[in-house]
Design a protein around this motif. Structure first.
Motif, short mmCIF file in Angstrom:
data_model
loop_
_atom_site.label_atom_id
_atom_site.label_comp_id
_atom_site.label_asym_id
_atom_site.label_seq_id
_atom_site.Cartn_x
_atom_site.Cartn_y
_atom_site.Cartn_z
N ASN A 178 12.38 -23.17 -13.09
CA ASN A 178 12.35 -22.34 -14.31
C ASN A 178 12.52 -23.21 -15.55
O ASN A 178 13.32 -22.93 -16.44
N LYS A 179 11.77 -24.32 -15.58
CA LYS A 179 11.68 -25.25 -16.72
C LYS A 179 12.95 -26.07 -16.96
O LYS A 179 13.11 -26.66 -18.02
N LYS A 180 13.85 -26.13 -15.96
CA LYS A 180 15.03 -26.98 -16.07
C LYS A 180 15.02 -27.97 -14.92
O LYS A 180 14.82 -27.58 -13.77
N MET A 181 15.23 -29.24 -15.22
CA MET A 181 15.20 -30.27 -14.20
C MET A 181 16.27 -30.01 -13.14
O MET A 181 17.40 -29.65 -13.46
N ALA A 182 15.87 -30.18 -11.88
CA ALA A 182 16.79 -30.00 -10.75
C ALA A 182 17.24 -31.38 -10.28
O ALA A 182 16.43 -32.28 -10.14
N VAL A 183 18.53 -31.51 -10.05
CA VAL A 183 19.10 -32.77 -9.57
C VAL A 183 19.85 -32.49 -8.28
O VAL A 183 20.69 -31.59 -8.22
N GLY A 184 19.52 -33.25 -7.23
CA GLY A 184 20.19 -33.05 -5.95
C GLY A 184 19.83 -31.69 -5.35
O GLY A 184 18.80 -31.10 -5.65
N LYS A 185 20.72 -31.21 -4.51
CA LYS A 185 20.51 -29.90 -3.87
C LYS A 185 20.81 -28.82 -4.90
O LYS A 185 21.95 -28.68 -5.35
N THR A 186 19.78 -28.08 -5.27
CA THR A 186 19.90 -27.05 -6.30
C THR A 186 19.40 -25.72 -5.76
O THR A 186 18.35 -25.68 -5.11
#
Length: 80
Positions: free
Chosen positions: A55-63
């Motif tokens: 949803n247009k937000k960068m995901a880091v690691g397990k999200t």
């Protein structure tokens, strides 16, 4: 797209490797499950660096991935 699906948008070389710019997949609870599925379906991705945005937000690691989310597969990019 159903109420329990997620929309995948691929850009650049990622779209070339999976041979499409868009996928609609059944709901996956988090990025680890999604990546496992993508690596199984598209083995070339295992050796490709890319980022995920939910949803247009960068995901880091397990999200966690919300139901109905839009997930972007983003190739490496540089700013200028």
């Amino acid at each position: 797209m159903t109420l329990t699906s997620i929309h995948i948008i691929a850009f650049g070389m990622i779209a070339e490797k999976i041979k499409t710019k868009e996928l609609v997949l059944e709901y996956m609870p988090d990025t680890e499950v999604l990546l496992g599925y993508l690596y199984q379906q598209y083995p070339d991705l295992q050796h490709t660096k890319f980022s995920l945005a939910i949803n247009k937000k960068m995901a880091v690691g397990k999200t966690a991935i919300p139901v109905g989310a839009e997930v972007a597969l983003l190739p490496p990019f540089s700013g200028g």
